[in-house]
Write an enzyme that holds these catalytic residues in place. Structure first.
Site, PDB file in Angstrom:
ATOM      1  N   GLY A 134       0.614  -1.183 -52.777  1.00 36.32           N
ATOM      2  CA  GLY A 134       0.432  -2.191 -51.725  1.00 36.32           C
ATOM      3  C   GLY A 134       1.484  -3.279 -51.694  1.00 36.32           C
ATOM      4  O   GLY A 134       1.152  -4.443 -51.489  1.00 36.32           O
ATOM      5  N   THR A 135       2.735  -2.903 -51.883  1.00 37.38           N
ATOM      6  CA  THR A 135       3.795  -3.912 -51.725  1.00 37.38           C
ATOM      7  C   THR A 135       4.918  -3.331 -50.882  1.00 37.38           C
ATOM      8  O   THR A 135       5.268  -2.150 -51.017  1.00 37.38           O
ATOM      9  CB  THR A 135       4.329  -4.421 -53.083  1.00 37.38           C
ATOM     10  OG1 THR A 135       5.507  -5.205 -52.847  1.00 37.38           O
ATOM     11  CG2 THR A 135       4.647  -3.327 -54.070  1.00 37.38           C
ATOM     12  N   CYS A 168       5.111 -34.592 -64.313  1.00 38.99           N
ATOM     13  CA  CYS A 168       4.941 -34.329 -65.752  1.00 38.99           C
ATOM     14  C   CYS A 168       4.527 -32.883 -66.043  1.00 38.99           C
ATOM     15  O   CYS A 168       4.315 -32.521 -67.191  1.00 38.99           O
ATOM     16  CB  CYS A 168       3.931 -35.301 -66.357  1.00 38.99           C
ATOM     17  SG  CYS A 168       2.224 -34.966 -65.878  1.00 38.99           S
ATOM     18  N   HIS A 187       3.890 -14.521 -59.220  1.00 36.01           N
ATOM     19  CA  HIS A 187       4.085 -15.579 -58.214  1.00 36.01           C
ATOM     20  C   HIS A 187       3.084 -16.721 -58.372  1.00 36.01           C
ATOM     21  O   HIS A 187       2.894 -17.503 -57.438  1.00 36.01           O
ATOM     22  CB  HIS A 187       4.004 -14.995 -56.799  1.00 36.01           C
ATOM     23  CG  HIS A 187       5.147 -14.062 -56.489  1.00 36.01           C
ATOM     24  ND1 HIS A 187       5.156 -13.209 -55.409  1.00 36.01           N
ATOM     25  CD2 HIS A 187       6.330 -13.846 -57.133  1.00 36.01           C
ATOM     26  CE1 HIS A 187       6.291 -12.520 -55.397  1.00 36.01           C
ATOM     27  NE2 HIS A 187       7.009 -12.878 -56.441  1.00 36.01           N
ATOM     28  N   ASP A 201      -3.972 -14.377 -55.388  1.00 33.67           N
ATOM     29  CA  ASP A 201      -5.378 -14.523 -54.984  1.00 33.67           C
ATOM     30  C   ASP A 201      -6.378 -14.454 -56.132  1.00 33.67           C
ATOM     31  O   ASP A 201      -7.566 -14.763 -55.955  1.00 33.67           O
ATOM     32  CB  ASP A 201      -5.735 -13.494 -53.893  1.00 33.67           C
ATOM     33  CG  ASP A 201      -5.490 -12.046 -54.336  1.00 33.67           C
ATOM     34  OD1 ASP A 201      -5.582 -11.742 -55.535  1.00 33.67           O
ATOM     35  OD2 ASP A 201      -5.220 -11.202 -53.444  1.00 33.67           O
TER      36      ASP A 201
HETATM   37  N1  APR Z   1      -3.535  -0.369 -49.350  1.00 29.16           N
HETATM   38  C1  APR Z   1      -2.264  -0.264 -49.828  1.00 29.16           C
HETATM   39  N2  APR Z   1      -1.207  -0.815 -49.222  1.00 29.16           N
HETATM   40  C2  APR Z   1      -1.432  -1.506 -48.095  1.00 29.16           C
HETATM   41  C3  APR Z   1      -2.713  -1.658 -47.529  1.00 29.16           C
HETATM   42  C4  APR Z   1      -3.799  -1.051 -48.211  1.00 29.16           C
HETATM   43  N3  APR Z   1      -5.056  -1.151 -47.771  1.00 29.16           N
HETATM   44  N4  APR Z   1      -2.598  -2.409 -46.402  1.00 29.16           N
HETATM   45  C5  APR Z   1      -1.304  -2.709 -46.265  1.00 29.16           C
HETATM   46  N5  APR Z   1      -0.584  -2.175 -47.285  1.00 29.16           N
HETATM   47  C6  APR Z   1       0.843  -2.275 -47.567  1.00 29.16           C
HETATM   48  C7  APR Z   1       1.713  -2.523 -46.350  1.00 29.16           C
HETATM   49  O1  APR Z   1       2.111  -1.291 -45.758  1.00 29.16           O
HETATM   50  C8  APR Z   1       2.906  -3.274 -46.958  1.00 29.16           C
HETATM   51  O2  APR Z   1       3.932  -2.373 -47.343  1.00 29.16           O
HETATM   52  O3  APR Z   1       1.015  -3.417 -48.378  1.00 29.16           O
HETATM   53  C9  APR Z   1       2.317  -3.926 -48.209  1.00 29.16           C
HETATM   54  C10 APR Z   1       2.224  -5.436 -48.137  1.00 29.16           C
HETATM   55  O4  APR Z   1       3.523  -5.968 -48.067  1.00 29.16           O
HETATM   56  P1  APR Z   1       3.777  -7.529 -47.987  1.00 29.16           P
HETATM   57  O5  APR Z   1       2.887  -8.139 -46.974  1.00 29.16           O
HETATM   58  O6  APR Z   1       5.236  -7.714 -47.826  1.00 29.16           O
HETATM   59  O7  APR Z   1       3.261  -8.059 -49.417  1.00 29.16           O
HETATM   60  P2  APR Z   1       4.053  -8.128 -50.784  1.00 29.16           P
HETATM   61  O8  APR Z   1       4.957  -6.972 -50.954  1.00 29.16           O
HETATM   62  O9  APR Z   1       3.032  -8.382 -51.821  1.00 29.16           O
HETATM   63  O10 APR Z   1       4.918  -9.440 -50.572  1.00 29.16           O
HETATM   64  C11 APR Z   1       5.669  -9.950 -51.630  1.00 29.16           C
HETATM   65  O11 APR Z   1       6.206 -11.910 -50.377  1.00 29.16           O
HETATM   66  O12 APR Z   1       5.588 -13.634 -48.918  1.00 29.16           O
HETATM   67  C12 APR Z   1       5.792 -13.266 -50.233  1.00 29.16           C
HETATM   68  O13 APR Z   1       4.970 -14.392 -52.098  1.00 29.16           O
HETATM   69  C13 APR Z   1       4.574 -13.472 -51.106  1.00 29.16           C
HETATM   70  O14 APR Z   1       3.911 -12.212 -53.051  1.00 29.16           O
HETATM   71  C14 APR Z   1       4.333 -12.107 -51.709  1.00 29.16           C
HETATM   72  C15 APR Z   1       5.687 -11.443 -51.593  1.00 29.16           C
END
Ligand code: APR
Length: 254
Positions: free
Chosen positions: A187-188, A131, A120, A105
């Site tokens: 946040g992942t 190309c 990503h 983003d």
């Molecule tokens: N603050 C922190 N964490 C948060 C918040 C917040 N406000 N809101 C949600 N989360 C957490 C959720 O609990 C979840 O564990 O963020 C996480 C988001 O997880 P995903 O949606 O799986 O995102 P991500 O881990 O970035 O996904 C990885 O998957 O679809 C692909 O390419 C896409 O880069 C992405 C990759």
């Protein structure tokens, strides 16, 4: 909120120089950008295999482009939130902080973080399928953009499921997995590799891990702290604590 644990996390940041940060969709959630997984996640409403794979693009480039133009539109209106800005403050305090994000983003760019790895790719980039010429693209609304150089179809400059991350991103990832003293995971869901492996590698080396996520994702063994809050709420508080530690040391030095 447990102030104690926040102070311990801040002291860990204070004591270490080589800090790595891995972010995912959760850090942008409070900017109004939906995450991918979880109850209201993007992949609850759409199928990744129809929209985010090379096969999907080969089958129906127009549909895939429609999806990415929609996402560009969504993200264009959003702004970095206090969590993104807290990381800029962290970088100012601990200059060896390095950031790898899974997000496309561009909100870390817009927060002013400076150099970092977008493992990503970047949502506002078009890449020629023939190309490999590329450009940043904020405005165009063409259904399928074509390369101004060779006329071939362009694709979004993101990494799809089944594709490798760029070589430079790999190198950064491996260096941090070997060298960082402390990793912050923010946040992942840590289910998509290779990003998901970073905390595993770091834990294997017995380095420190601080995880921020309202939902627990990994088992917190060893030198780990888990902060179960939204990033925009807890990160600024954590950096406030870190600033206090810097202030204290300056006062003692005087
Ligand atoms: N603050 C922190 N964490 C948060 C918040 C917040 N406000 N809101 C949600 N989360 C957490 C959720 O609990 C979840 O564990 O963020 C996480 C988001 O997880 P995903 O949606 O799986 O995102 P991500 O881990 O970035 O996904 C990885 O998957 O679809 C692909 O390419 C896409 O880069 C992405 C990759």
């Amino acid at each position: 909120m447990d102030e104690n644990i926040l102070q311990v996390a801040a002291s860990w940041l204070f004591q270490h120089e080589k800090i790595a940060v891995l972010t995912g969709a959760g850090i942008s959630q409070e900017s109004g950008i939906p995450t991918f997984r979880g109850n209201d996640g993007v992949w609850k409403h759409y199928r990744a295999q129809d929209l985010a794979t090379p096969e999907a693009f080969a089958r129906n480039p127009e549909l895939v482009w429609e999806w990415y133009l929609y996402r560009r539109q969504l993200v264009r209106e959003k702004k970095p939130n206090p969590a993104h800005y807290a990381l800029v403050r962290l970088k100012n305090l601990k200059q060896k902080t390095e950031l790898i994000t899974q997000n496309v983003d561009g909100l870390h760019r817009r927060s002013g973080f400076g150099e970092h790895t977008e493992m990503h790719g970047y949502l506002f980039r078009d890449v020629c399928t023939r190309c490999s010429w590329e450009r940043e693209d904020y405005e165009s609304h063409e259904k399928i953009p074509h390369c101004p150089r060779c006329g071939s179809m362009m694709r979004p400059g993101v990494v799809w499921f089944g594709e490798s991350i760029p070589e430079k991103a790999w190198q950064h990832f491996h260096r941090l997995s070997r060298e960082c003293e402390l990793l912050m995971v923010i946040g992942t869901s840590q289910v998509v590799y290779p990003a998901a492996a970073l905390s595993q590698y770091v834990r294997q080396r017995s380095a420190y891990v601080i995880e921020i996520n309202p939902e627990l994702t990994t088992s917190c063994q060893g030198k780990s702290i888990y902060l179960g809050y939204k990033a925009g709420f807890i990160l600024p508080k954590l950096i406030d604590e870190l600033e206090k530690l810097f202030k204290k040391t300056r006062e003692v030095d005087r």
